[in-house]
Design a protein around this motif. Structure first.
Motif, PDB file in Angstrom:
ATOM      1  N   ASN A  81       0.867  -1.173   0.000  1.00 37.63           N
ATOM      2  CA  ASN A  81       0.000   0.000   0.000  1.00 37.63           C
ATOM      3  C   ASN A  81       0.908   1.229   0.000  1.00 37.63           C
ATOM      4  N   THR A  82       0.802   2.054  -1.030  1.00 33.59           N
ATOM      5  CA  THR A  82       1.694   3.199  -1.187  1.00 33.59           C
ATOM      6  C   THR A  82       0.867   4.472  -1.346  1.00 33.59           C
ATOM      7  N   VAL A  83       1.185   5.488  -0.545  1.00 29.33           N
ATOM      8  CA  VAL A  83       0.452   6.758  -0.559  1.00 29.33           C
ATOM      9  C   VAL A  83       1.431   7.900  -0.809  1.00 29.33           C
ATOM     10  N   SER A  84       1.015   8.849  -1.646  1.00 31.15           N
ATOM     11  CA  SER A  84       1.817  10.041  -1.920  1.00 31.15           C
ATOM     12  C   SER A  84       0.924  11.275  -1.812  1.00 31.15           C
ATOM     13  N   LEU A  85       1.394  12.305  -1.076  1.00 33.72           N
ATOM     14  CA  LEU A  85       0.678  13.572  -0.941  1.00 33.72           C
ATOM     15  C   LEU A  85       1.658  14.711  -1.204  1.00 33.72           C
ATOM     16  N   GLN A  86       1.213  15.703  -2.005  1.00 28.51           N
ATOM     17  CA  GLN A  86       2.111  16.800  -2.366  1.00 28.51           C
ATOM     18  C   GLN A  86       1.381  18.132  -2.369  1.00 28.51           C
ATOM     19  N   SER A  87       2.052  19.162  -1.870  1.00 29.98           N
ATOM     20  CA  SER A  87       1.612  20.550  -2.045  1.00 29.98           C
ATOM     21  C   SER A  87       2.745  21.302  -2.738  1.00 29.98           C
ATOM     22  N   ASP A  88       2.374  22.169  -3.683  1.00 30.63           N
ATOM     23  CA  ASP A  88       3.389  22.848  -4.492  1.00 30.63           C
ATOM     24  C   ASP A  88       3.007  24.316  -4.635  1.00 30.63           C
ATOM     25  N   TYR A  89       4.014  25.181  -4.523  1.00 28.10           N
ATOM     26  CA  TYR A  89       3.792  26.625  -4.676  1.00 28.10           C
ATOM     27  C   TYR A  89       4.735  27.161  -5.745  1.00 28.10           C
ATOM     28  N   ALA A  90       4.148  27.762  -6.787  1.00 32.33           N
ATOM     29  CA  ALA A  90       4.939  28.307  -7.893  1.00 32.33           C
ATOM     30  C   ALA A  90       5.376  29.732  -7.567  1.00 32.33           C
ATOM     31  N   LEU A  91       6.670  29.919  -7.423  1.00 31.15           N
ATOM     32  CA  LEU A  91       7.215  31.251  -7.194  1.00 31.15           C
ATOM     33  C   LEU A  91       7.231  32.063  -8.477  1.00 31.15           C
ATOM     34  N   SER A  92       7.336  31.349  -9.610  1.00 34.00           N
ATOM     35  CA  SER A  92       7.310  31.964 -10.936  1.00 34.00           C
ATOM     36  C   SER A  92       6.941  30.869 -11.927  1.00 34.00           C
ATOM     37  N   LYS A  93       6.986  31.178 -13.207  1.00 36.05           N
ATOM     38  CA  LYS A  93       6.687  30.165 -14.216  1.00 36.05           C
ATOM     39  C   LYS A  93       7.751  29.069 -14.257  1.00 36.05           C
ATOM     40  N   ARG A  94       8.952  29.384 -13.758  1.00 38.34           N
ATOM     41  CA  ARG A  94      10.052  28.423 -13.867  1.00 38.34           C
ATOM     42  C   ARG A  94      10.517  27.844 -12.537  1.00 38.34           C
ATOM     43  N   THR A  95      10.114  28.443 -11.429  1.00 37.42           N
ATOM     44  CA  THR A  95      10.611  28.011 -10.125  1.00 37.42           C
ATOM     45  C   THR A  95       9.454  27.725  -9.181  1.00 37.42           C
ATOM     46  N   ASP A  96       9.522  26.577  -8.494  1.00 34.42           N
ATOM     47  CA  ASP A  96       8.501  26.227  -7.520  1.00 34.42           C
ATOM     48  C   ASP A  96       9.145  25.552  -6.320  1.00 34.42           C
ATOM     49  N   VAL A  97       8.450  25.585  -5.184  1.00 31.58           N
ATOM     50  CA  VAL A  97       8.864  24.874  -3.977  1.00 31.58           C
ATOM     51  C   VAL A  97       7.759  23.882  -3.630  1.00 31.58           C
ATOM     52  N   TYR A  98       8.149  22.769  -3.014  1.00 36.19           N
ATOM     53  CA  TYR A  98       7.164  21.724  -2.751  1.00 36.19           C
ATOM     54  C   TYR A  98       7.431  21.051  -1.414  1.00 36.19           C
ATOM     55  N   LEU A  99       6.373  20.445  -0.887  1.00 37.71           N
ATOM     56  CA  LEU A  99       6.442  19.600   0.292  1.00 37.71           C
ATOM     57  C   LEU A  99       5.702  18.317  -0.043  1.00 37.71           C
ATOM     58  N   GLN A 100       6.385  17.187   0.082  1.00 40.66           N
ATOM     59  CA  GLN A 100       5.767  15.913  -0.289  1.00 40.66           C
ATOM     60  C   GLN A 100       6.007  14.865   0.794  1.00 40.66           C
ATOM     61  N   GLY A 101       4.950  14.117   1.095  1.00 46.60           N
ATOM     62  CA  GLY A 101       5.053  13.012   2.023  1.00 46.60           C
ATOM     63  C   GLY A 101       4.703  11.708   1.333  1.00 46.60           C
ATOM     64  N   ASN A 102       5.447  10.646   1.638  1.00 47.60           N
ATOM     65  CA  ASN A 102       5.216   9.334   1.036  1.00 47.60           C
ATOM     66  C   ASN A 102       5.255   8.265   2.119  1.00 47.60           C
ATOM     67  N   TRP A 103       4.356   7.305   1.995  1.00 46.61           N
ATOM     68  CA  TRP A 103       4.268   6.214   2.972  1.00 46.61           C
ATOM     69  C   TRP A 103       4.010   4.912   2.227  1.00 46.61           C
ATOM     70  N   GLN A 104       4.695   3.871   2.675  1.00 46.94           N
ATOM     71  CA  GLN A 104       4.458   2.542   2.104  1.00 46.94           C
ATOM     72  C   GLN A 104       4.376   1.511   3.223  1.00 46.94           C
ATOM     73  N   HIS A 105       3.415   0.620   3.090  1.00 48.03           N
ATOM     74  CA  HIS A 105       3.259  -0.497   4.021  1.00 48.03           C
ATOM     75  C   HIS A 105       3.231  -1.784   3.205  1.00 48.03           C
ATOM     76  N   VAL A 106       4.046  -2.756   3.608  1.00 46.18           N
ATOM     77  CA  VAL A 106       4.076  -4.047   2.926  1.00 46.18           C
ATOM     78  C   VAL A 106       3.639  -5.134   3.901  1.00 46.18           C
ATOM     79  N   SER A 107       2.696  -5.941   3.472  1.00 42.00           N
ATOM     80  CA  SER A 107       2.281  -7.107   4.250  1.00 42.00           C
ATOM     81  C   SER A 107       2.733  -8.342   3.492  1.00 42.00           C
ATOM     82  N   SER A 108       3.461  -9.222   4.164  1.00 42.00           N
ATOM     83  CA  SER A 108       4.062 -10.352   3.484  1.00 42.00           C
ATOM     84  C   SER A 108       4.206 -11.531   4.430  1.00 42.00           C
ATOM     85  N   ASN A 109       4.219 -12.723   3.830  1.00 35.34           N
ATOM     86  CA  ASN A 109       4.468 -13.927   4.621  1.00 35.34           C
ATOM     87  C   ASN A 109       5.948 -14.266   4.637  1.00 35.34           C
TER      88      ASN A 109
END
Length: 390
Positions: free
Chosen positions: A331-359
């Motif tokens: 199970n893999t989840v990705s969440l992102q927020s992005d802010y464009a400072l201009s047409k060519r430059t942006d800053v971002y904050l991203q979180g990612n989580w993965q859970h594996v269930s296995s025998n």
């Protein structure tokens, strides 16, 4: 005097026309950030990372107008690590792309060189990992379907059609460049269709190697390098890989929602597994039979909150079969927020989580692009970064 002025004026016109017929563009993208990971090989980590979302690169793209709607085209694209200045893709000068060909406004384009496959060209843009809204770290486990283009193909001839009222298609064939023509080759084909707010795409990719668990070890092969499998060019140590999938996106107002399904079937896997770069150092992920399989079900959404602020997310459920009764689910989840400072430059904050269930106790969670797998079933990564395009 009048003749001199006329000659000078005509010379300027002809020089401008000649310049307009041929062009070369320098372009690039730089992605740098700070990533916190809760567990890499048993330890938490703070790291400066290059290309956590989109690989840093610079390139040259050119075209020459040959008349009659025909152009000569080329692309040379280098991948690099902004954190230390080294070249990527096994230290190749133009490891991301390197091709030349002809493009027609009536018949499409034919190009030759090191190129992306059709799954990347047509299906990946409908996924989260194949765009700027998720990128490298949001790839399906081990990038098993190559939507994040972990593997690029040498010795490749590609055809790309023109746009027929929203419908496009194409295909690739990657030569083994050996006397054993069918060994160590690859081929793909794909198509996409845009109709109003709807976008559809499908693709197929096959990699052949007649040597069990050889994983394109021949240095002349389509996805290889002279150093073979140890360079990190490989996703899987398997004799054959077949990947196929389809997807749909629907845009409504400032939002776009999508669904992508892919499946990867591996053959001749006895003694093989997931390459050390893809599985994390010391994770011990191996296949236990003569075949293996991954199925990925991804739902994604992106929303333009304002012209400068965008939000995006994706959830992927992956069913895997490593043989020998080992059947991990991811199970893999990705969440992102992005802010464009201009047409060519942006800053971002991203979180990612993965859970594996296995025998199996040997399989820990592993987010794509990190240095090592987790020693537990979960792995979390948070990245704050900046991207600049030129």
């Amino acid at each position: 005097m009048k003749k001199t002025l006329m000659v000078a004026a005509l010379s300027g016109v002809f020089a401008t026309a000649a310049h307009a017929q041929s062009s070369v563009t320098l372009y690039g993208l730089i992605d740098a950030g700070i990533t916190y990971t809760n567990n890499q090989n048993g330890h938490s980590a703070w790291q400066e990372k290059s290309g956590t979302l989109n690989g840093s690169r610079w390139g040259l793209r050119g075209a020459e107008d040959l008349g009659g709607g025909l152009k000569a085209i080329f692309t040379l694209e280098n991948g690099f690590n902004i954190a230390n200045g080294t070249s990527g893709q096994s230290s190749r000068m133009f490891g991301r792309q390197a091709f030349v060909g002809l493009s027609s406004t009536q018949y499409g384009a034919v190009t030759l060189g090191r190129q992306y496959d059709s799954v990347v060209d047509y299906l990946a843009p409908l996924s989260n990992t194949g765009t700027q809204y998720g990128g490298t770290i949001a790839a399906h486990p081990y990038d098993n379907d190559n939507l994040n283009n972990s593997v690029r193909f040498n010795n490749t001839i590609k055809y790309s059609s023109v746009n027929y009222a929203g419908f496009k298609f194409g295909g690739t064939y990657s030569f083994s460049n050996s006397s054993e023509f069918a060994n160590n080759r690859a081929y793909s084909f794909g198509a996409s269709y845009n109709w109003g707010p709807l976008a559809f795409a499908a693709g197929y990719l096959q990699l052949n190697n007649d040597v069990p668990a050889g994983a394109f070890a021949n240095g002349n092969g389509p996805a290889s390098s002279a150093a073979g499998a140890q360079t990190g060019e490989w996703t899987f140590l398997a004799g054959r890989q077949r990947t196929f999938g389809g997807g749909v996106n629907y845009t409504f107002g400032p939002a776009t929602a999508g669904f992508v399904y892919t499946q990867t079937n591996l053959g001749d896997t006895l003694g093989g597994g997931i390459s050390s770069t893809q599985s994390g150092k010391g994770s011990g992920v191996a296949f236990n039979g003569n075949s293996a399989r991954f199925q990925n079900f991804e739902g994604n959404i992106r929303y333009a909150l304002t012209p400068a602020i965008s939000l995006a997310g994706a959830y992927t459920y992956t069913r895997a079969d490593f043989g020998g009764g080992v059947n991990p689910n991811y199970n893999t989840v990705s969440l992102q927020s992005d802010y464009a400072l201009s047409k060519r430059t942006d800053v971002y904050l991203q979180g990612n989580w993965q859970h594996v269930s296995s025998n199996s106790d040997n399989i820990g969670a592993f987010l794509n692009g990190l240095s090592s797998a987790s020693t537990r079933q979960d792995q979390v990564a948070v990245t704050a970064g900046i991207r600049h395009r030129f």
